[in-house]
Structures are given as C-alpha cells and as structure tokens.
Design a protein around this motif. Structure first.
Motif, PDB file in Angstrom:
ATOM      1  N   ALA A  39       0.833  -1.208   0.000  1.00  0.00           N
ATOM      2  CA  ALA A  39       0.000   0.000   0.000  1.00  0.00           C
ATOM      3  C   ALA A  39       0.868   1.259   0.000  1.00  0.00           C
ATOM      4  O   ALA A  39       0.579   2.218  -0.727  1.00  0.00           O
ATOM      5  N   ILE A  40       1.933   1.260   0.788  1.00  0.00           N
ATOM      6  CA  ILE A  40       2.835   2.412   0.812  1.00  0.00           C
ATOM      7  C   ILE A  40       3.546   2.549  -0.529  1.00  0.00           C
ATOM      8  O   ILE A  40       3.667   3.653  -1.068  1.00  0.00           O
ATOM      9  N   GLY A  41       3.978   1.441  -1.104  1.00  0.00           N
ATOM     10  CA  GLY A  41       4.626   1.482  -2.421  1.00  0.00           C
ATOM     11  C   GLY A  41       3.694   2.014  -3.498  1.00  0.00           C
ATOM     12  O   GLY A  41       4.097   2.838  -4.330  1.00  0.00           O
ATOM     13  N   ALA A  42       2.441   1.579  -3.477  1.00  0.00           N
ATOM     14  CA  ALA A  42       1.468   2.044  -4.472  1.00  0.00           C
ATOM     15  C   ALA A  42       1.191   3.535  -4.300  1.00  0.00           C
ATOM     16  O   ALA A  42       1.111   4.285  -5.287  1.00  0.00           O
ATOM     17  N   GLU A  43       1.057   3.985  -3.054  1.00  0.00           N
ATOM     18  CA  GLU A  43       0.806   5.407  -2.801  1.00  0.00           C
ATOM     19  C   GLU A  43       2.032   6.233  -3.179  1.00  0.00           C
ATOM     20  O   GLU A  43       1.904   7.334  -3.724  1.00  0.00           O
ATOM     21  N   ALA A  44       3.222   5.711  -2.921  1.00  0.00           N
ATOM     22  CA  ALA A  44       4.451   6.415  -3.310  1.00  0.00           C
ATOM     23  C   ALA A  44       4.518   6.569  -4.828  1.00  0.00           C
ATOM     24  O   ALA A  44       4.866   7.640  -5.340  1.00  0.00           O
ATOM     25  N   THR A  45       4.183   5.523  -5.555  1.00  0.00           N
ATOM     26  CA  THR A  45       4.166   5.586  -7.016  1.00  0.00           C
ATOM     27  C   THR A  45       3.150   6.620  -7.493  1.00  0.00           C
ATOM     28  O   THR A  45       3.437   7.427  -8.374  1.00  0.00           O
ATOM     29  N   ARG A  46       1.963   6.610  -6.882  1.00  0.00           N
ATOM     30  CA  ARG A  46       0.922   7.570  -7.241  1.00  0.00           C
ATOM     31  C   ARG A  46       1.394   9.002  -7.031  1.00  0.00           C
ATOM     32  O   ARG A  46       1.107   9.886  -7.826  1.00  0.00           O
ATOM     33  N   ARG A  47       2.193   9.222  -5.977  1.00  0.00           N
ATOM     34  CA  ARG A  47       2.679  10.567  -5.656  1.00  0.00           C
ATOM     35  C   ARG A  47       3.983  10.931  -6.373  1.00  0.00           C
ATOM     36  O   ARG A  47       4.474  12.041  -6.236  1.00  0.00           O
ATOM     37  N   GLY A  48       4.555   9.971  -7.079  1.00  0.00           N
ATOM     38  CA  GLY A  48       5.810  10.240  -7.773  1.00  0.00           C
ATOM     39  C   GLY A  48       7.020  10.255  -6.848  1.00  0.00           C
ATOM     40  O   GLY A  48       8.042  10.866  -7.159  1.00  0.00           O
ATOM     41  N   ILE A  49       6.929   9.549  -5.726  1.00  0.00           N
ATOM     42  CA  ILE A  49       8.048   9.459  -4.779  1.00  0.00           C
ATOM     43  C   ILE A  49       9.001   8.371  -5.252  1.00  0.00           C
ATOM     44  O   ILE A  49       8.581   7.280  -5.626  1.00  0.00           O
ATOM     45  N   ASP A  50      10.279   8.690  -5.228  1.00  0.00           N
ATOM     46  CA  ASP A  50      11.318   7.747  -5.629  1.00  0.00           C
ATOM     47  C   ASP A  50      11.263   6.512  -4.724  1.00  0.00           C
ATOM     48  O   ASP A  50      11.436   6.611  -3.514  1.00  0.00           O
ATOM     49  N   LEU A  51      11.017   5.356  -5.310  1.00  0.00           N
ATOM     50  CA  LEU A  51      10.889   4.135  -4.519  1.00  0.00           C
ATOM     51  C   LEU A  51      12.212   3.679  -3.912  1.00  0.00           C
ATOM     52  O   LEU A  51      12.220   2.797  -3.065  1.00  0.00           O
TER      53      LEU A  51
END
Length: 145
Positions: A39-51
């Motif tokens: 869930a955090i990874g998906a939200e990070a991707t949605r926000r454009g945060i570098d994984l």
C-alpha cells in the motif's frame, strides 16, 4: 565533496513480516506487513516518490504493535511507528515521511504528524551527531542542607 540534499539521506523502512496477535495465517503466509508495504509502495508511485527511499525489512521486533514502519537517515532522528492499518494508513505514513524529509535533523513535533502517527509512535531515537535537538545535559542534583 558534494553536499547531500537532506531529502536524499532519508529512508522509510517497512516491516513486511508484521502480523497482529492472534493472526490465523500459517507461518510462511503473506502477512499484513506485506500488505502495508504494498500500500505504501502504491501510494508512493501515485505521488511520484522515488521508490529507492523505501525498503522492506524482514523484522523490526515490534510484534505486539504491528504493522511497523521506521524513518531514518544519516544525522537524523529515527522514528518507529506501529499499530498501522494497511488498508487505511499508507497516505498518513507518506505525509509524515514527506515532513521528515524536509527536516535536516528529521525532528518532528508530535502535533505535526498525522493523528495515527501521533498515537502509534513506538520510539524516537536521537542521531549520534553532537548537538542534536532534544539532547541536553541533565541538571545537577540538588544537595540537601
């Protein structure tokens, strides 16, 4: 020597083996901690945060307060949060992590964090650097006369 951007020296660790007490799953089954990580990874991707600032950790020894994340970085306070809900708290975790990344020492006041990360704090560890905020000399004992 280049100066690092403070946001680049921060890391969000997520325990992917966390499970609540009484969890009925089998030992090697996918656990709620993995759902939180997803869930955090998906939200990070949605926000454009570098994984690359996210990392999965096999165990963070907080079994009585799952699901668990930690914010850490060189010269920063380290925060440990638990009691997170994989279906509800990914956005709150990333909101707090975004605030953490803006602070050179990582220090966040309780009132600044999303509510779930106010109640679910498990610890705040000061950085090893000298002069860190909140590190003070203990007052001398008062001598009885």
């Amino acid at each position: 020597m280049s100066v690092k951007d403070p946001a680049q020296v921060a890391c969000l660790s997520i325990c992917f083996r966390c499970k609540p007490e009484g969890w009925p799953g089998i030992a090697d089954a996918r656990r709620p901690g993995a759902d939180l990580a997803d869930a955090i990874g998906a939200e990070a991707t949605r926000r454009g945060i570098d994984l690359e600032v996210l990392r999965d950790v096999r165990c963070m020894s907080q079994c009585k307060r799952p699901c668990v994340v930690a914010f850490s970085g060189e010269g920063r306070f380290t925060y440990l949060f638990g009691d997170l809900d994989p279906a509800r708290d990914a956005a709150a975790v990333l909101d707090a992590f975004a605030l953490y990344r803006t602070r050179p020492d990582g220090f966040m006041e309780r009132f600044e964090r999303p509510e779930v990360l106010q109640a679910g704090i498990l610890g705040r560890v000061p950085p090893l650097t000298a002069g860190a905020r909140q590190v003070e000399h203990r007052p001398a004992a008062v001598q009885a006369t």
